[in-house]
Design an enzyme around this catalytic site. Sequence first.
Site, PDB file in Angstrom:
ATOM      1  N   ASP A   1      -9.539 -54.336 -30.052  1.00 57.40           N
ATOM      2  CA  ASP A   1      -9.615 -54.443 -28.591  1.00 57.40           C
ATOM      3  C   ASP A   1     -10.356 -55.722 -28.208  1.00 57.40           C
ATOM      4  O   ASP A   1      -9.906 -56.489 -27.349  1.00 57.40           O
ATOM      5  CB  ASP A   1     -10.324 -53.207 -28.037  1.00 57.40           C
ATOM      6  CG  ASP A   1     -10.579 -53.314 -26.554  1.00 57.40           C
ATOM      7  OD1 ASP A   1      -9.670 -52.989 -25.771  1.00 57.40           O
ATOM      8  OD2 ASP A   1     -11.690 -53.741 -26.169  1.00 57.40           O
TER       9      ASP A   1
ATOM     10  N   GLU B   1      -6.858 -59.330 -14.149  1.00 56.28           N
ATOM     11  CA  GLU B   1      -8.327 -59.345 -14.176  1.00 56.28           C
ATOM     12  C   GLU B   1      -8.900 -58.144 -14.929  1.00 56.28           C
ATOM     13  O   GLU B   1      -9.898 -58.252 -15.643  1.00 56.28           O
ATOM     14  CB  GLU B   1      -8.868 -59.377 -12.742  1.00 56.28           C
ATOM     15  CG  GLU B   1     -10.373 -59.464 -12.600  1.00 56.28           C
ATOM     16  CD  GLU B   1     -10.929 -60.776 -13.121  1.00 56.28           C
ATOM     17  OE1 GLU B   1     -11.470 -60.750 -14.232  1.00 56.28           O
ATOM     18  OE2 GLU B   1     -10.829 -61.805 -12.435  1.00 56.28           O
TER      19      GLU B   1
ATOM     20  N   VAL C   1      -4.588 -58.442   3.296  1.00 55.64           N
ATOM     21  CA  VAL C   1      -3.288 -58.885   2.781  1.00 55.64           C
ATOM     22  C   VAL C   1      -2.471 -59.535   3.890  1.00 55.64           C
ATOM     23  O   VAL C   1      -1.736 -60.499   3.665  1.00 55.64           O
ATOM     24  CB  VAL C   1      -2.526 -57.687   2.172  1.00 55.64           C
ATOM     25  CG1 VAL C   1      -1.072 -58.053   1.891  1.00 55.64           C
ATOM     26  CG2 VAL C   1      -3.218 -57.207   0.910  1.00 55.64           C
TER      27      VAL C   1
ATOM     28  N   LYS D   1      -8.922 -59.232 -26.215  1.00 55.80           N
ATOM     29  CA  LYS D   1      -9.595 -59.889 -25.093  1.00 55.80           C
ATOM     30  C   LYS D   1      -9.942 -61.338 -25.453  1.00 55.80           C
ATOM     31  O   LYS D   1      -9.844 -62.240 -24.611  1.00 55.80           O
ATOM     32  CB  LYS D   1     -10.833 -59.089 -24.705  1.00 55.80           C
ATOM     33  CG  LYS D   1     -10.459 -57.731 -24.088  1.00 55.80           C
ATOM     34  CD  LYS D   1     -11.636 -56.773 -24.037  1.00 55.80           C
ATOM     35  CE  LYS D   1     -11.231 -55.438 -23.412  1.00 55.80           C
ATOM     36  NZ  LYS D   1     -12.268 -54.395 -23.595  1.00 55.80           N
TER      37      LYS D   1
ATOM     38  N   GLU E   1     -12.835 -43.009 -28.388  1.00 60.02           N
ATOM     39  CA  GLU E   1     -11.664 -42.142 -28.420  1.00 60.02           C
ATOM     40  C   GLU E   1     -11.594 -41.379 -29.729  1.00 60.02           C
ATOM     41  O   GLU E   1     -12.265 -41.718 -30.705  1.00 60.02           O
ATOM     42  CB  GLU E   1     -10.408 -42.998 -28.231  1.00 60.02           C
ATOM     43  CG  GLU E   1     -10.309 -43.557 -26.822  1.00 60.02           C
ATOM     44  CD  GLU E   1      -9.114 -44.493 -26.652  1.00 60.02           C
ATOM     45  OE1 GLU E   1      -8.034 -44.149 -27.132  1.00 60.02           O
ATOM     46  OE2 GLU E   1      -9.300 -45.557 -26.045  1.00 60.02           O
TER      47      GLU E   1
END
Lengths: 436, 436
Positions: free
Chosen positions: A186, A114, A20, A190, A175
């Site tokens: 889901d 990401e 960094v 995406k 789940e």
Amino acid sequence: MGTEVLRLLAEQGADLAQRVGAPLEVIGVSVRDRSKDRGPHVDPALLTEDAEDLVRRADLVVELMGGIEPARSLILEAMAHGASVVTANKALLAQSGAELYEAADAAGVDLHFEAAVAGAIPLVRPIRESLAGDRIRRVLGIVNGTTNYIMDAMTRTGADFADALARAQELGYAEADPTADVEGLDAAAKAAILASLAFHTRVGMGDVHAEGITRVSADDIAAASRMGRVVKLLSIVERLEDADGTERVSARVYPTMIPREHPLASVSEAYNAVFVEAEAAGSLMFYGQGAGGAPTASAVLGDLVSVARLKVHGGKGPRESRYASLPIAPIDELRNGFYVALTVVDEPGVLAGVAGTLSAHGISIATIHQEPIEGDDHDGAAEGGAAAEEQARPARARIGIVTHRALEAAMTDALAALGAAPSVIAVDSVLRVEGE
Amino acid sequence: MGTEVLRLLAEQGADLAQRVGAPLEVIGVSVRDRSKDRGPHVDPALLTEDAEDLVRRADLVVELMGGIEPARSLILEAMAHGASVVTANKALLAQSGAELYEAADAAGVDLHFEAAVAGAIPLVRPIRESLAGDRIRRVLGIVNGTTNYIMDAMTRTGADFADALARAQELGYAEADPTADVEGLDAAAKAAILASLAFHTRVGMGDVHAEGITRVSADDIAAASRMGRVVKLLSIVERLEDADGTERVSARVYPTMIPREHPLASVSEAYNAVFVEAEAAGSLMFYGQGAGGAPTASAVLGDLVSVARLKVHGGKGPRESRYASLPIAPIDELRNGFYVALTVVDEPGVLAGVAGTLSAHGISIATIHQEPIEGDDHDGAAEGGAAAEEQARPARARIGIVTHRALEAAMTDALAALGAAPSVIAVDSVLRVEGE
């Protein structure tokens, strides 16, 4: 997942500071319950239940709460106070991405995500940056590990959906409330994120046609197997070019039969794999773990290093790119191959009638297969005591059809016509077929 | 490749301007011969034979000349005049990477090189950025399309190396002088680049142990096939941890037998595929076209957008990261599985002797297979007219051995001992074995 991020931060602090250009200091960890033990990597003194106060004090915020609220408000608050944000929250991005991008732009901060798509697999950065000089045509892949685990188990064991789901829940792959996974929501979130990135167009949840895997039966899996295929839940986003050159974007999620030789067919258990097809680069495939604490934390830390570098050295990370603003193509206007399974009355002329109905809707058949349903009386001569009962129910047959590419709207109409035909007892399954 | 970059720049100029935040203007194209026709995408007015003048005038320089000089001097000159550089030159990076990085740092410019490794496959950026918060353990892959094409052809057709190379040359998959590819030098340059990025350590060509494919025989391919394996030229870079916790880096390239079920086994023709194994992310695989004008141009343009964004918006791209400065482990100190093929005298006790020699060097045998060489007289009773000639040559047998993991140095010694044994006529092949 938060614990994993803190563990990596602690273990690799010196490395990260080198990369960094300044040390990363954790100034607080927002939790719902401060009294809960968080293990050796979480300093209890850093825990706070006042998330709002914390995000106002931070230079960088990592959001791993999931869900829409309070994640959305906290991210907006953090940005308004000058913090860049790393998030793994696909549902929030798919629903409120535009708002978050605009807030980041207005505040001059960065938004990285990401980990929101395909876990540890670098996919967002390659699409946003590596392929920034190329034109993406299609992104197609397996981006939900839970459903892939279930489909894989159904294929391996012959189990039906309910049993495979129960087993996945026992093992922690699904789940207690599996709705978001098994209904394809889901994967749709995406797909919305991927389509937005790939086509420089805002694509939200409402733009994605999503079908889950709850209606995929053991019979479908067995039929696929007989045809040398497997069934996978695919997310597909595509740039469509009409005859007049106008472009549209399609984003959809549905269970799909693909050939056993297809590279996606061998993606097993909870792994993810994504194909990116670009004009100059050709076909690229990315494969890896799509979920899990450590893999997702790896993706979060990669982003954290990027946004921290931008904080330290200045500069501007990639912003939302939506200049193309292509219209969304409705699912009805796409052309797909289909597998259709019907239960019909087993009598002469029924198969010809089914074929005729499809043909009348402009749908061309690739293969058709009929077989009697076992246990039914196919001689038409019921005997003995059960005769009275049996007479009411004619002998039945199962018809399995694979079509050539056909318009989705035509198939919808054809299915309605088939469903209304007296000789068709039930339309058992409709699955898309890819990869001919 | 230059033409492809110019074609993409022309076709996607508007898109690229959006992504960069400013238009990209081509101010000149350096060529050896201005009079040659370059097709419709290259404005002849831009052609110049004075590369030095051009790089002094540019904000961004794309170097696609290849080779060490004049590419090196021109890049240094460009940087000294404030230009950021995008290059696909793996040989130069592997030889003079340190010098280029330092010049970029001193000048405050950026050096990007996604196209130098695995063509269109995003690999450099994921390793430098996406995995910046993770610890990479190993990178293993097929990064040279020419040799993969040749090995693939040998496997498919049973051809020997010379025939497969000739065919690859005819089809344009191998160059007239194929040395850099078939001797593993191109793969070694890429291994050096990958090791440097993955392990934050300067790794040059001289640090890479490179063996090419010129000695892989049709017999080796056939033997691999009988064992359910294929032979691939692999580039492997690895972080080794010694018993006392000290770390070293290994980088090597050699033909390797891998199981047919290994994902790399099915990478055919000129495709590339690379596994990256990281502590938190787990195993990631990247797959795509490793060479070719358009795919490589796609990678170059991705980099061009990145460095142009940095020019326009300020900030600092990733610099050379070499803080770890790990020592290089010599090949002798690695442990590998081996396949060894020997031609021996076909008489009792020879196989036991070979096994004994390996055992004496601490090498444990996994499988061993002996068969007579056809055409030899294995009865020991030569008859008829050829008897006098035959007597001088004993009947021979071929022994094929697969070992468990053994120290490379021990294998070197054992091979010397075997080569000197009177009953061993020749050590025909030595190949590494991976993926048990």
